[in-house]
Write an enzyme that holds these catalytic residues in place. Structure first.
Site, PDB file in Angstrom:
ATOM      1  N   SER A 158     -42.214 -30.853  -7.965  1.00 56.07           N
ATOM      2  CA  SER A 158     -40.819 -31.287  -7.819  1.00 56.07           C
ATOM      3  C   SER A 158     -40.560 -32.612  -8.543  1.00 56.07           C
ATOM      4  CB  SER A 158     -40.499 -31.446  -6.331  1.00 56.07           C
ATOM      5  OG  SER A 158     -39.233 -32.048  -6.191  1.00 56.07           O
ATOM      6  N   LEU A 159     -39.396 -32.700  -9.187  1.00 56.80           N
ATOM      7  CA  LEU A 159     -38.995 -33.948  -9.856  1.00 56.80           C
ATOM      8  C   LEU A 159     -38.279 -34.874  -8.880  1.00 56.80           C
ATOM      9  CD1 LEU A 159     -37.406 -32.602 -13.181  1.00 56.80           C
ATOM     10  CD2 LEU A 159     -39.776 -33.266 -12.762  1.00 56.80           C
ATOM     11  N   SER A 160     -37.944 -34.356  -7.685  1.00 57.77           N
ATOM     12  CA  SER A 160     -37.103 -35.123  -6.761  1.00 57.77           C
ATOM     13  C   SER A 160     -37.724 -36.450  -6.301  1.00 57.77           C
ATOM     14  CB  SER A 160     -36.716 -34.265  -5.554  1.00 57.77           C
ATOM     15  OG  SER A 160     -35.895 -33.210  -5.997  1.00 57.77           O
ATOM     16  N   LYS A 192     -34.613 -22.272   2.283  1.00 54.20           N
ATOM     17  CA  LYS A 192     -33.210 -22.718   2.334  1.00 54.20           C
ATOM     18  C   LYS A 192     -32.382 -21.949   3.373  1.00 54.20           C
ATOM     19  CE  LYS A 192     -32.711 -24.542  -2.321  1.00 54.20           C
ATOM     20  NZ  LYS A 192     -31.990 -24.481  -3.593  1.00 54.20           N
ATOM     21  N   ASN A 196     -29.715 -27.024   1.564  1.00 57.61           N
ATOM     22  CA  ASN A 196     -30.719 -27.685   0.716  1.00 57.61           C
ATOM     23  C   ASN A 196     -30.877 -29.169   1.080  1.00 57.61           C
ATOM     24  OD1 ASN A 196     -28.424 -28.869  -0.432  1.00 57.61           O
ATOM     25  ND2 ASN A 196     -29.342 -28.927  -2.460  1.00 57.61           N
ATOM     26  N   ASP A 239     -26.016 -27.815  -3.673  1.00 59.12           N
ATOM     27  CA  ASP A 239     -26.307 -27.091  -4.927  1.00 59.12           C
ATOM     28  C   ASP A 239     -25.022 -26.658  -5.653  1.00 59.12           C
ATOM     29  OD1 ASP A 239     -29.093 -27.178  -4.948  1.00 59.12           O
ATOM     30  OD2 ASP A 239     -29.302 -25.338  -3.782  1.00 59.12           O
ATOM     31  N   GLY A 270     -28.274 -12.616 -10.892  1.00 65.81           N
ATOM     32  CA  GLY A 270     -29.037 -13.009  -9.704  1.00 65.81           C
ATOM     33  C   GLY A 270     -28.129 -13.134  -8.494  1.00 65.81           C
TER      34      GLY A 270
HETATM   35  P1  NDP Z   1     -34.056 -16.784  -4.633  1.00 67.14           P
HETATM   36  O1  NDP Z   1     -35.466 -16.403  -4.367  1.00 67.14           O
HETATM   37  O2  NDP Z   1     -33.100 -16.943  -3.518  1.00 67.14           O
HETATM   38  O3  NDP Z   1     -33.413 -15.707  -5.672  1.00 67.14           O
HETATM   39  C1  NDP Z   1     -34.150 -15.261  -6.779  1.00 67.14           C
HETATM   40  C2  NDP Z   1     -33.269 -14.339  -7.630  1.00 67.14           C
HETATM   41  O4  NDP Z   1     -34.032 -13.971  -8.799  1.00 67.14           O
HETATM   42  C3  NDP Z   1     -32.873 -13.045  -6.933  1.00 67.14           C
HETATM   43  O5  NDP Z   1     -31.606 -12.674  -7.371  1.00 67.14           O
HETATM   44  C4  NDP Z   1     -33.947 -12.062  -7.453  1.00 67.14           C
HETATM   45  O6  NDP Z   1     -33.501 -10.724  -7.453  1.00 67.14           O
HETATM   46  C5  NDP Z   1     -34.067 -12.535  -8.875  1.00 67.14           C
HETATM   47  N1  NDP Z   1     -35.342 -12.147  -9.476  1.00 67.14           N
HETATM   48  C6  NDP Z   1     -36.573 -12.677  -9.254  1.00 67.14           C
HETATM   49  N2  NDP Z   1     -37.509 -12.055 -10.012  1.00 67.14           N
HETATM   50  C7  NDP Z   1     -36.857 -11.105 -10.725  1.00 67.14           C
HETATM   51  C8  NDP Z   1     -37.255 -10.131 -11.678  1.00 67.14           C
HETATM   52  N3  NDP Z   1     -38.527 -10.023 -12.062  1.00 67.14           N
HETATM   53  N4  NDP Z   1     -36.308  -9.325 -12.211  1.00 67.14           N
HETATM   54  C9  NDP Z   1     -35.007  -9.434 -11.849  1.00 67.14           C
HETATM   55  N5  NDP Z   1     -34.558 -10.346 -10.946  1.00 67.14           N
HETATM   56  C10 NDP Z   1     -35.472 -11.159 -10.390  1.00 67.14           C
HETATM   57  O7  NDP Z   1     -34.162 -18.130  -5.498  1.00 67.14           O
HETATM   58  P2  NDP Z   1     -33.046 -19.263  -5.743  1.00 67.14           P
HETATM   59  O8  NDP Z   1     -31.755 -18.618  -5.983  1.00 67.14           O
HETATM   60  O9  NDP Z   1     -33.134 -20.294  -4.697  1.00 67.14           O
HETATM   61  O10 NDP Z   1     -33.613 -19.917  -7.107  1.00 67.14           O
HETATM   62  C11 NDP Z   1     -33.548 -19.207  -8.313  1.00 67.14           C
HETATM   63  C12 NDP Z   1     -33.876 -20.134  -9.473  1.00 67.14           C
HETATM   64  O11 NDP Z   1     -32.966 -21.207  -9.505  1.00 67.14           O
HETATM   65  C13 NDP Z   1     -35.265 -20.747  -9.385  1.00 67.14           C
HETATM   66  O12 NDP Z   1     -35.811 -20.700 -10.675  1.00 67.14           O
HETATM   67  C14 NDP Z   1     -34.994 -22.195  -8.979  1.00 67.14           C
HETATM   68  O13 NDP Z   1     -35.981 -23.068  -9.453  1.00 67.14           O
HETATM   69  C15 NDP Z   1     -33.650 -22.449  -9.651  1.00 67.14           C
HETATM   70  N6  NDP Z   1     -32.849 -23.494  -8.991  1.00 67.14           N
HETATM   71  C16 NDP Z   1     -32.422 -24.562  -9.737  1.00 67.14           C
HETATM   72  C17 NDP Z   1     -31.661 -25.546  -9.154  1.00 67.14           C
HETATM   73  C18 NDP Z   1     -31.213 -26.711  -9.977  1.00 67.14           C
HETATM   74  O14 NDP Z   1     -30.803 -27.727  -9.382  1.00 67.14           O
HETATM   75  N7  NDP Z   1     -31.231 -26.631 -11.285  1.00 67.14           N
HETATM   76  C19 NDP Z   1     -31.270 -25.499  -7.729  1.00 67.14           C
HETATM   77  C20 NDP Z   1     -31.724 -24.305  -7.056  1.00 67.14           C
HETATM   78  C21 NDP Z   1     -32.501 -23.352  -7.673  1.00 67.14           C
HETATM   79  P3  NDP Z   1     -33.699  -9.788  -6.130  1.00 67.14           P
HETATM   80  O15 NDP Z   1     -32.583 -10.142  -5.202  1.00 67.14           O
HETATM   81  O16 NDP Z   1     -33.625  -8.424  -6.651  1.00 67.14           O
HETATM   82  O17 NDP Z   1     -35.050 -10.129  -5.557  1.00 67.14           O
END
Ligand code: NDP
Length: 286
Positions: free
Chosen positions: A16-18, A71, A92, A108, A132
């Site tokens: 984490s960068l936080s 979360k 979060n 977020d 997603g």
């Molecule tokens: P979740 O686990 O809640 O959701 C993950 C999503 O990715 C789901 O929609 C899942 O689909 C999809 N997914 C995962 N693997 C695959 C795959 N192989 N093929 C297709 N779809 C896939 O995670 P979050 O939403 O909390 O986080 C998602 C990303 O966002 C992470 O990379 C996280 O680091 C980043 N993030 C960045 C933030 C920022 O401040 N920049 C803040 C929060 C998150 P399914 O529903 O089908 O499983």
């Protein structure tokens, strides 16, 4: 003396960068008694997330950030939720208030919107496609709709989760068109032209993984904006693909900084030194 502690609860949290970003912010704001620490809560062999959350109060913490995979889980252990956290259904940021109540927030969605605005983009003027349907998608879609966006299409591998989000927000944002479908080459090809495409899936997070949540045969337009919430790597395969077509690309670093700045303000009541936080996060990324 350090006597005001906050930190990040999740698994894993070692990258984490936080901590770097928040500790630099405390220093810059003259809050030398504050410190931000890592709080890894392993998933195996036992999940002790309940003990971890309740422990914040017992140990005199001022609050915490919460990240993957907790979360949503933490909602059950909190005393109160902000309206936004309630609407999004994920937390979060936790604040331990003066009476020791654990209050859940979600920064977020607003963090994402502030980054969009920093890039000169107004949600009211954008037709959006979100790839997603996890926790970050829910927060971002809520932020977009709450800031006047009128058209959102949600595509997800598990269609029912995209449908759930659409259903969840349709009643609160009646003026907006919210569509949902499965994420596949066919649906991407059929999708209407949109202004902004946001990747909220975790595809692209692994630097060695050459996958992207897109079909390489589908072109982007120069007028389009592609936003990937991933910030490490800085250029995901999706962003590289979009850049080939001269689409505008944005990674998730600005969102990370803004969600952190909003959490900083909730904990301390001080204005966050955003430029310093951004610089610290960029330096930590290398
Ligand atoms: P979740 O686990 O809640 O959701 C993950 C999503 O990715 C789901 O929609 C899942 O689909 C999809 N997914 C995962 N693997 C695959 C795959 N192989 N093929 C297709 N779809 C896939 O995670 P979050 O939403 O909390 O986080 C998602 C990303 O966002 C992470 O990379 C996280 O680091 C980043 N993030 C960045 C933030 C920022 O401040 N920049 C803040 C929060 C998150 P399914 O529903 O089908 O499983």
């Amino acid at each position: 003396m350090v006597d005001k502690l906050v930190g990040i609860i999740g698994w894993p949290v070692s990258h984490s960068l936080s901590p770097t970003m928040q500790n630099r912010a405390f220093h810059e704001a003259g809050l030398d008694s504050w410190r931000y620490v890592l709080m890894p809560v392993a998933k195996y062999p036992y999940i002790r997330i309940k003990e971890a959350v309740l422990g914040l109060r017992a140990l005199g913490f001022q609050g915490a950030n919460v990240t993957i995979p907790y979360k949503e889980t933490v909602l059950s252990y909190l005393d109160r939720l902000s309206d936004m956290a309630k609407a999004i259904g994920a937390v979060n940021t936790i604040v331990v208030d003066g009476e020791g109540h654990l209050v859940g927030h979600n920064t977020d969605g607003l963090g994402f919107i502030r980054d969009l605005l920093d890039h000169g983009l107004d949600p009211k003027e954008l037709q959006v496609m979100v790839l997603g349907a996890g926790g970050s998608a829910r927060a971002i879609i809520y932020g977009l709709l709450d800031h006047g966006c009128l058209s959102v299409a949600i595509l997800n591998r598990t269609k029912s989760k995209a449908d759930d989000i659409a259903h969840r927000f349709r009643s609160s944002f009646k003026q907006a068109t919210i569509a949902s479908d499965i994420l596949s080459k066919e649906t991407l090809r059929r999708a209407p032209h949109v202004d902004l495409i946001i990747n909220t899936t975790s595809i692209g997070l692994n630097k060695n993984d050459q996958q992207m949540p897109w079909d390489e045969n589908i072109h982007f337009l120069e007028s389009q904006i592609v936003y990937d919430v991933i910030y490490n790597p800085k250029m995901t395969i999706l962003l590289e693909h979009a850049a080939k077509y001269r689409a505008k690309t944005i990674n998730g670093l600005g969102m990370l900084v803004h969600q952190g700045a909003l959490a900083f303000e909730l904990w301390t009541g001080h204005k966050a030194p955003i430029a310093v936080m951004k610089q610290a996060a960029e330096q930590a990324l290398g």
